[in-house]
Write an enzyme that holds these catalytic residues in place. Structure first.
Site, short mmCIF file in Angstrom:
data_model
loop_
_atom_site.label_atom_id
_atom_site.label_comp_id
_atom_site.label_asym_id
_atom_site.label_seq_id
_atom_site.Cartn_x
_atom_site.Cartn_y
_atom_site.Cartn_z
N LYS A 127 -18.85 32.35 -5.59
CA LYS A 127 -17.52 32.89 -5.91
C LYS A 127 -16.65 31.75 -6.41
CE LYS A 127 -14.38 34.33 -2.66
NZ LYS A 127 -13.25 33.42 -2.94
N GLU A 129 -12.57 30.89 -8.26
CA GLU A 129 -11.22 31.41 -8.47
C GLU A 129 -10.74 31.18 -9.90
OE1 GLU A 129 -8.55 29.74 -5.55
OE2 GLU A 129 -9.85 30.30 -3.88
N GLU A 196 -7.14 39.47 -4.47
CA GLU A 196 -6.42 39.08 -3.25
C GLU A 196 -4.92 39.24 -3.45
OE1 GLU A 196 -7.61 35.35 -1.51
OE2 GLU A 196 -5.97 35.36 -0.07
O1 KIV Z 1 -12.11 31.85 1.23
C1 KIV Z 1 -12.12 33.04 1.57
O2 KIV Z 1 -12.36 33.40 2.72
C2 KIV Z 1 -11.80 34.02 0.55
C3 KIV Z 1 -11.50 35.42 0.99
C4 KIV Z 1 -10.17 35.47 1.62
C5 KIV Z 1 -11.64 36.39 -0.13
O3 KIV Z 1 -11.75 33.70 -0.61
#
Ligand code: KIV
Length: 278
Positions: A127, A129, A196
């Site tokens: 993931k 950003e 988010e």
């Molecule tokens: O770092 C994390 O836990 C996240 C979630 C809040 C989506 O990115």
């Protein structure tokens, strides 16, 4: 009861491994995706018992595990360490790991960082950003067969630019920009999108327009799935609980029961309620 309702309330079948293509099928079938963060093997095992579809090793560990003020100091070595621990406790849930701050600043760096999260950390997806320059990074990862979860809205690694942890996408032009970014990350090859802290109406619009599933946190009930920080939903995080979270341990006998209650509430559409949304 309609077929859609049956699909939406069904529990995850025991022993059924969740894969990246399966997430897209779940969106098509209207089955909500249940995700929680975990940072070690013990909590990962509880997530398995509770029937979550996906475990996210979030860089939120910098705040909830390490007690830091932001996620910015989290290193790739730390993410690999925690991801590998979570992988040891995870059997059927899809394991996603965060690329920490500056470890995806260009395509080459992102490929090296992601390779470590997959090969050493046991993750099945990374993931990251943002949009803008990140689109080239997503394209490179996708070309190299690394599944990508994008993350838009409140992106904690941009906390200094954003000026704090605030709801994003409020107002017409901010909403249009977020919608355009969501389309762009899908187009670039992202297979999943975390939204988010965005207004519920905007998250609904994005979810309807994308083919890939959306996972909300503070983004209303109409996303294709939900994620929470496990420390928040167990009431462990010190201080005020974020508006978008709920204490699922209250009234339950065990951590696994609390996670089961969360999974049930997400699958039935009972969580998040209006009071958890913006
Ligand atoms: O770092 C994390 O836990 C996240 C979630 C809040 C989506 O990115």
């Amino acid at each position: 009861m309609s077929n859609t309702k049956i699909a939406a309330t069904r529990e995850k079948p025991a022993g059924d491994k969740v894969t990246v293509p399966r997430l897209r099928e779940m969106k098509t079938r209207g089955e909500k995706i249940v995700m929680l963060t975990a940072y070690d093997a013990g909590f990962a095992a509880q997530c398995e018992l509770g029937g979550v579809d996906s475990v996210l090793v979030g860089d939120s560990l910098g705040m909830v595990v390490q007690g830091r003020a932001s996620t910015l100091p989290v290193t790739l070595d730390e993410m690999v360490y925690h991801s590998a621990a979570v992988a040891r406790g995870t059997h059927t849930a899809l394991l996603i790991a965060d690329l920490p701050f500056m470890t995806f600043r260009d395509a080459d760096t992102a490929l090296r960082s992601s390779a470590r999260l997959l090969a050493e950390g046991g993750a099945a997806m990374v993931k990251l950003e943002g949009a803008d320059y990140v689109l080239d990074v997503i394209r490179a990862l996708d070309r190299h067969q690394i599944p990508v979860c994008a993350h838009l809205g409140l992106t904690p690694q941009s906390v200094h630019k954003l000026g704090g942890y605030h709801v994003q996408g409020k107002g017409k032009s901010a909403a249009e920009r977020l919608l355009a970014d969501a389309r762009a990350v899908e187009q670039a090859g992202a297979a999943l999108l975390v939204l988010e802290c965005v207004p519920a109406a905007l998250a609904r619009q994005i979810t309807a327009q994308l083919q890939i599933p959306t996972i909300g946190i503070g983004a209303g009930a109409d996303c294709d799935g939900q994620v929470l920080v496990i420390y928040d939903m167990l009431g462990i995080t010190p201080g005020k609980r974020p508006r978008f979270s709920r204490d699922f341990l209250a009234g339950q006998g065990s951590v696994a029961d609390a996670i089961r209650a969360y999974a049930k509430a997400v699958r039935s559409g009972a969580f998040p309620a209006a009071e958890h949304s913006f």
